[in-house]
Design a protein around this motif. Structure first.
Motif, PDB file in Angstrom:
ATOM      1  N   ARG A  74       0.843  -1.199   0.000  1.00 19.11           N
ATOM      2  CA  ARG A  74       0.000   0.000   0.000  1.00 19.11           C
ATOM      3  C   ARG A  74       0.878   1.250   0.000  1.00 19.11           C
ATOM      4  O   ARG A  74       1.924   1.284   0.644  1.00 19.11           O
ATOM      5  N   SER A  75       0.442   2.274  -0.723  1.00 14.08           N
ATOM      6  CA  SER A  75       1.190   3.531  -0.731  1.00 14.08           C
ATOM      7  C   SER A  75       0.221   4.706  -0.730  1.00 14.08           C
ATOM      8  O   SER A  75      -0.889   4.622  -1.272  1.00 14.08           O
ATOM      9  N   ILE A  76       0.639   5.777  -0.098  1.00 16.70           N
ATOM     10  CA  ILE A  76      -0.183   6.985   0.004  1.00 16.70           C
ATOM     11  C   ILE A  76       0.645   8.177  -0.464  1.00 16.70           C
ATOM     12  O   ILE A  76       1.781   8.367  -0.019  1.00 16.70           O
ATOM     13  N   MET A  77       0.088   8.972  -1.364  1.00 14.73           N
ATOM     14  CA  MET A  77       0.727  10.198  -1.803  1.00 14.73           C
ATOM     15  C   MET A  77       0.076  11.351  -1.047  1.00 14.73           C
ATOM     16  O   MET A  77      -1.148  11.535  -1.111  1.00 14.73           O
ATOM     17  N   VAL A  78       0.891  12.103  -0.303  1.00 15.70           N
ATOM     18  CA  VAL A  78       0.380  13.139   0.580  1.00 15.70           C
ATOM     19  C   VAL A  78       0.742  14.518   0.043  1.00 15.70           C
ATOM     20  O   VAL A  78       1.862  14.752  -0.422  1.00 15.70           O
ATOM     21  N   GLY A  79      -0.215  15.450   0.122  1.00 12.88           N
ATOM     22  CA  GLY A  79       0.023  16.820  -0.312  1.00 12.88           C
ATOM     23  C   GLY A  79      -0.107  17.806   0.835  1.00 12.88           C
ATOM     24  O   GLY A  79      -0.751  17.524   1.850  1.00 12.88           O
ATOM     25  N   LYS A  80       0.519  18.963   0.694  1.00  9.80           N
ATOM     26  CA  LYS A  80       0.464  20.026   1.694  1.00  9.80           C
ATOM     27  C   LYS A  80      -0.646  21.012   1.327  1.00  9.80           C
ATOM     28  O   LYS A  80      -0.794  21.404   0.174  1.00  9.80           O
ATOM     29  N   THR A  81      -1.442  21.399   2.315  1.00  6.82           N
ATOM     30  CA  THR A  81      -2.511  22.366   2.082  1.00  6.82           C
ATOM     31  C   THR A  81      -1.908  23.740   1.791  1.00  6.82           C
ATOM     32  O   THR A  81      -1.083  24.237   2.565  1.00  6.82           O
ATOM     33  N   THR A  82      -2.314  24.356   0.679  1.00 10.59           N
ATOM     34  CA  THR A  82      -1.717  25.643   0.276  1.00 10.59           C
ATOM     35  C   THR A  82      -2.725  26.777   0.215  1.00 10.59           C
ATOM     36  O   THR A  82      -2.340  27.942   0.348  1.00 10.59           O
ATOM     37  N   TYR A  83      -4.003  26.496  -0.028  1.00 12.63           N
ATOM     38  CA  TYR A  83      -4.984  27.569  -0.058  1.00 12.63           C
ATOM     39  C   TYR A  83      -6.381  27.009   0.186  1.00 12.63           C
ATOM     40  O   TYR A  83      -6.611  25.798   0.103  1.00 12.63           O
ATOM     41  N   LEU A  84      -7.303  27.917   0.481  1.00  8.47           N
ATOM     42  CA  LEU A  84      -8.703  27.575   0.694  1.00  8.47           C
ATOM     43  C   LEU A  84      -9.552  28.521  -0.138  1.00  8.47           C
ATOM     44  O   LEU A  84      -9.405  29.748  -0.048  1.00  8.47           O
ATOM     45  N   LYS A  85     -10.414  27.962  -0.959  1.00  9.96           N
ATOM     46  CA  LYS A  85     -11.285  28.777  -1.791  1.00  9.96           C
ATOM     47  C   LYS A  85     -12.725  28.652  -1.304  1.00  9.96           C
ATOM     48  O   LYS A  85     -13.160  27.579  -0.900  1.00  9.96           O
ATOM     49  N   GLU A  86     -13.442  29.759  -1.408  1.00  8.30           N
ATOM     50  CA  GLU A  86     -14.856  29.768  -1.052  1.00  8.30           C
ATOM     51  C   GLU A  86     -15.652  30.259  -2.240  1.00  8.30           C
ATOM     52  O   GLU A  86     -15.330  31.295  -2.841  1.00  8.30           O
ATOM     53  N   THR A  87     -16.700  29.536  -2.599  1.00  6.21           N
ATOM     54  CA  THR A  87     -17.588  29.937  -3.683  1.00  6.21           C
ATOM     55  C   THR A  87     -18.945  30.281  -3.088  1.00  6.21           C
ATOM     56  O   THR A  87     -19.590  29.432  -2.456  1.00  6.21           O
ATOM     57  N   THR A  88     -19.367  31.501  -3.267  1.00  8.35           N
ATOM     58  CA  THR A  88     -20.647  31.949  -2.712  1.00  8.35           C
ATOM     59  C   THR A  88     -21.789  31.536  -3.625  1.00  8.35           C
ATOM     60  O   THR A  88     -21.586  31.027  -4.736  1.00  8.35           O
ATOM     61  N   ALA A  89     -23.005  31.781  -3.166  1.00  5.81           N
ATOM     62  CA  ALA A  89     -24.196  31.365  -3.915  1.00  5.81           C
ATOM     63  C   ALA A  89     -24.278  32.029  -5.277  1.00  5.81           C
ATOM     64  O   ALA A  89     -24.830  31.454  -6.228  1.00  5.81           O
ATOM     65  N   ASP A  90     -23.743  33.267  -5.405  1.00  5.36           N
ATOM     66  CA  ASP A  90     -23.796  33.947  -6.703  1.00  5.36           C
ATOM     67  C   ASP A  90     -22.628  33.602  -7.617  1.00  5.36           C
ATOM     68  O   ASP A  90     -22.454  34.196  -8.679  1.00  5.36           O
ATOM     69  N   GLY A  91     -21.790  32.628  -7.177  1.00  2.00           N
ATOM     70  CA  GLY A  91     -20.685  32.178  -8.004  1.00  2.00           C
ATOM     71  C   GLY A  91     -19.387  32.902  -7.783  1.00  2.00           C
ATOM     72  O   GLY A  91     -18.383  32.603  -8.452  1.00  2.00           O
ATOM     73  N   THR A  92     -19.380  33.859  -6.866  1.00  5.29           N
ATOM     74  CA  THR A  92     -18.149  34.588  -6.586  1.00  5.29           C
ATOM     75  C   THR A  92     -17.154  33.681  -5.866  1.00  5.29           C
ATOM     76  O   THR A  92     -17.507  32.983  -4.914  1.00  5.29           O
ATOM     77  N   VAL A  93     -15.907  33.689  -6.339  1.00  6.97           N
ATOM     78  CA  VAL A  93     -14.866  32.852  -5.752  1.00  6.97           C
ATOM     79  C   VAL A  93     -13.859  33.738  -5.038  1.00  6.97           C
ATOM     80  O   VAL A  93     -13.349  34.704  -5.626  1.00  6.97           O
ATOM     81  N   SER A  94     -13.621  33.412  -3.786  1.00  9.84           N
ATOM     82  CA  SER A  94     -12.606  34.150  -3.029  1.00  9.84           C
ATOM     83  C   SER A  94     -11.623  33.168  -2.424  1.00  9.84           C
ATOM     84  O   SER A  94     -11.994  32.047  -2.050  1.00  9.84           O
ATOM     85  N   GLN A  95     -10.378  33.577  -2.361  1.00 13.75           N
ATOM     86  CA  GLN A  95      -9.320  32.720  -1.824  1.00 13.75           C
ATOM     87  C   GLN A  95      -8.858  33.262  -0.487  1.00 13.75           C
ATOM     88  O   GLN A  95      -8.584  34.456  -0.344  1.00 13.75           O
ATOM     89  N   VAL A  96      -8.788  32.373   0.518  1.00 12.44           N
ATOM     90  CA  VAL A  96      -8.363  32.746   1.861  1.00 12.44           C
ATOM     91  C   VAL A  96      -6.868  32.506   1.978  1.00 12.44           C
ATOM     92  O   VAL A  96      -6.407  31.374   1.830  1.00 12.44           O
ATOM     93  N   PRO A  97      -6.075  33.545   2.242  1.00 14.68           N
ATOM     94  CA  PRO A  97      -4.623  33.366   2.272  1.00 14.68           C
ATOM     95  C   PRO A  97      -4.086  32.826   3.593  1.00 14.68           C
ATOM     96  O   PRO A  97      -3.082  32.116   3.609  1.00 14.68           O
ATOM     97  N   ASP A  98      -4.745  33.149   4.702  1.00 12.29           N
ATOM     98  CA  ASP A  98      -4.204  32.790   6.014  1.00 12.29           C
ATOM     99  C   ASP A  98      -4.889  31.532   6.547  1.00 12.29           C
ATOM    100  O   ASP A  98      -5.917  31.604   7.230  1.00 12.29           O
ATOM    101  N   LEU A  99      -4.320  30.365   6.235  1.00 13.66           N
ATOM    102  CA  LEU A  99      -4.933  29.093   6.645  1.00 13.66           C
ATOM    103  C   LEU A  99      -4.836  28.866   8.145  1.00 13.66           C
ATOM    104  O   LEU A  99      -5.573  28.058   8.701  1.00 13.66           O
ATOM    105  N   ALA A 100      -3.918  29.565   8.808  1.00 16.03           N
ATOM    106  CA  ALA A 100      -3.734  29.362  10.248  1.00 16.03           C
ATOM    107  C   ALA A 100      -4.953  29.809  11.043  1.00 16.03           C
ATOM    108  O   ALA A 100      -5.106  29.448  12.212  1.00 16.03           O
ATOM    109  N   LYS A 101      -5.834  30.592  10.426  1.00 14.99           N
ATOM    110  CA  LYS A 101      -7.033  31.047  11.110  1.00 14.99           C
ATOM    111  C   LYS A 101      -8.102  29.959  11.202  1.00 14.99           C
ATOM    112  O   LYS A 101      -9.059  30.093  11.959  1.00 14.99           O
ATOM    113  N   PHE A 102      -7.935  28.902  10.414  1.00 18.24           N
ATOM    114  CA  PHE A 102      -8.981  27.894  10.319  1.00 18.24           C
ATOM    115  C   PHE A 102      -8.539  26.586  10.970  1.00 18.24           C
ATOM    116  O   PHE A 102      -7.369  26.202  10.896  1.00 18.24           O
TER     117      PHE A 102
END
Length: 504
Positions: A411-439
């Motif tokens: 068995r093998s697992i390929m692991v990635g590092k979290t780099t960003y968080l995106k939020e898509t609102t109901a109207d389709g607007t996409v925003s990117q959160v830069p500070d992941l330490a807040k979450f």
């Protein structure tokens, strides 16, 4: 009648690459097939050198030179973590499922052996029904029989791509988990004689055929309990392909040959254990010690599959005391245990007889091992002993056999590092959160075999993501003379393949 997937041809090469585009360029990721994989022909290239195929649920182009094979006897040692699960496919497309690991609800991955069986029928064969010619529980431990419930429990059908399942026959070793009854506390049932302490002792309450199972669920007399009882209930409710109830029976060395697999299509399946005795006119199994696990493991079904010149031995969770009993019973006939391929006993535990391993002398050993803390399987000296006791062959000054595989190591697992968080609102607007330490990310995890999940949390910037998981499935295939062993590579999904010839 055996199941017919209606394949048009089979892979004849040890492994073959299929391309998504007819041109078959180097950068085409494609997918890979193994010797004996069935394909459906959808067309041919203009040059006539390639065929358009459907295989393993994918469509692509393959060189015709890689086809021209035939259906094989195949053993799929399923990666179920801590536990056992083996799907056997015969050359004439009969299917035996031997164990299936813990149920998916108790699996860290959320998958049991049932999910692989479902993939095999739904994706590889393209059918909506799982058709098993035999289902076998090697013994009554949850890490072996739990996943069988995932197939039989109709309330879980939404978890599977297939919409139905039929089981022609269900087999078990006889030893069971019983509720308290007639002055005997709950456990594995009464044994005799009680004294003297040095006397050989025998379990005398064994589950048997369908009538025995129905009675053990009926509320009167001795009753099966726990997860084993739930499995027996589901087996009693199971149906054959013709709609009649599934056949249920107990296996022992007196069975000799697995019913329905005693010589057709060059395949013979011999039942070597557990060893059954007669006590006061009733069948009985040897009590190996005072610990429950010693007895449940030691009464595992022991099956040998003979196909052409090849031999494969499936050993369940047999332990040292069981090995010594088997060696005593087969004294003078120890060659019955010799094989080309062996499933290592009890996930690579060191509770084994080295004399027994020396009689097996496998050219290839497969260890169904998990990473459950507290088990530490496979044990290092068992990996070493599997090599030392194995059948040695060499070619061009290189070792060909013995080979030792471990589902955990495959068995093998390929692991990635979290780099960003995106939020898509109901109207389709996409925003990117830069500070992941807040979450903070909350999650649940289930230790192997645990009944309940546990909770955890991590800061999102410290969280790693599982990008890709390659299950440690070990493929063993044979035409009766040549034997192929293969595991999947993490990088591109190709196969690492080794082959050797049977010595029988």
């Amino acid at each position: 009648m055996p199941f017919d997937p209606q394949f048009d041809d089979y892979v004849g090469a040890d492994s073959a690459r299929a391309y998504f585009d007819e041109a078959g360029k180097k950068e085409d990721p494609g997918f890979y097939l193994l010797w004996g994989d069935g394909v459906k022909i959808l067309g041919n290239s203009i040059s006539g050198l390639r065929s358009r195929i459907k295989a393993r649920g994918k469509t692509g182009w393959i060189d015709k030179a890689d086809l021209g094979g035939k259906s094989l006897l195949e053993f799929y040692f399923i990666d179920v973590g801590q536990g056992d699960g083996v799907l056997i496919k015969t050359a004439d497309f009969r299917h035996i499922l031997l164990d299936a690991g813990y149920p998916r609800s108790a699996q860290p991955t959320g998958k049991s052996g049932a999910d692989f069986v479902d993939w095999k029928f739904a994706k590889d064969y393209g059918t909506d029904t799982i058709r098993l010619d035999a289902m076998i529980s090697s013994h009554i431990d949850w890490d072996h029989h739990g996943g069988l419930n995932d197939i039989l429990d109709v309330s879980q059908i939404a978890e599977l791509d297939c919409e139905a399942i039929t089981v022609e026959a269900f087999y078990h070793s006889g030893l069971s988990h019983w509720k308290a009854f007639d002055g005997v506390p709950e456990g594995l049932g009464p044994f005799t004689p009680k004294t003297p302490p040095s006397a050989k002792k025998w379990f005398t309450r064994l589950l048997g055929d369908r009538a025995s199972c129905v009675a053990a669920l009926g509320g009167q007399g001795a009753q099966v309990r726990g997860t084993w009882g739930r499995l027996i209930k589901n087996v009693v409710d199971a149906k054959r392909a013709d709609g009649t109830p599934t056949v249920i029976d107990r296996l022992s060395h007196l069975t000799q040959w697995l019913p329905g697999f005693s010589g057709t299509d060059l395949l013979k399946t011999k039942d070597l254990g557990p060893v059954e005795e007669n006590v006061a006119g009733e069948p009985a199994l040897r009590r190996l010690g005072s610990e429950q696990g010693q007895n449940t493991n030691g009464t595992s079904v022991l099956l040998r599959f003979d196909y052409g010149k090849s031999r494969t031995l499936l050993t369940g969770d047999l332990n040292k005391k069981a090995h010594q009993m088997l060696l005593a019973h087969y004294d003078g006939s120890e060659s019955e245990f010799a094989c080309d391929v062996a499933k290592s006993c009890h996930h690579g535990s060191d509770d084994v007889s080295y004399a027994f391993m020396n009689h097996i002398k496998a050219a290839c050993t497969v260890i169904s091992s998990g990473d459950s803390e507290g088990h530490d399987h496979p044990r290092p000296k068992i990996v070493a002993a599997s090599g030392l006791s194995g059948y040695a062959t060499f070619k061009n000054d290189e070792l060909v056999t013995p080979l030792v595989y471990s589902t955990e190591l495959a068995r093998s697992i390929m692991v990635g590092k979290t780099t960003y968080l995106k939020e898509t609102t109901a109207d389709g607007t996409v925003s990117q959160v830069p500070d992941l330490a807040k979450f903070e990310l909350g999650y649940e995890f289930t230790p192997p075999g645990a009944l309940n999940s546990s909770k955890g949390s991590k800061k999102l910037d410290k969280t790693r993501v599982m990008h890709k998981l390659i299950y440690g499935l070990v493929n063993i295939r044979t035409d009766g003379t040549k034997i192929l062993a293969a595991t999947m590579n993490e990088g591109d999904g190709s196969f690492s393949v080794k082959s050797f010839n049977s010595r029988f």
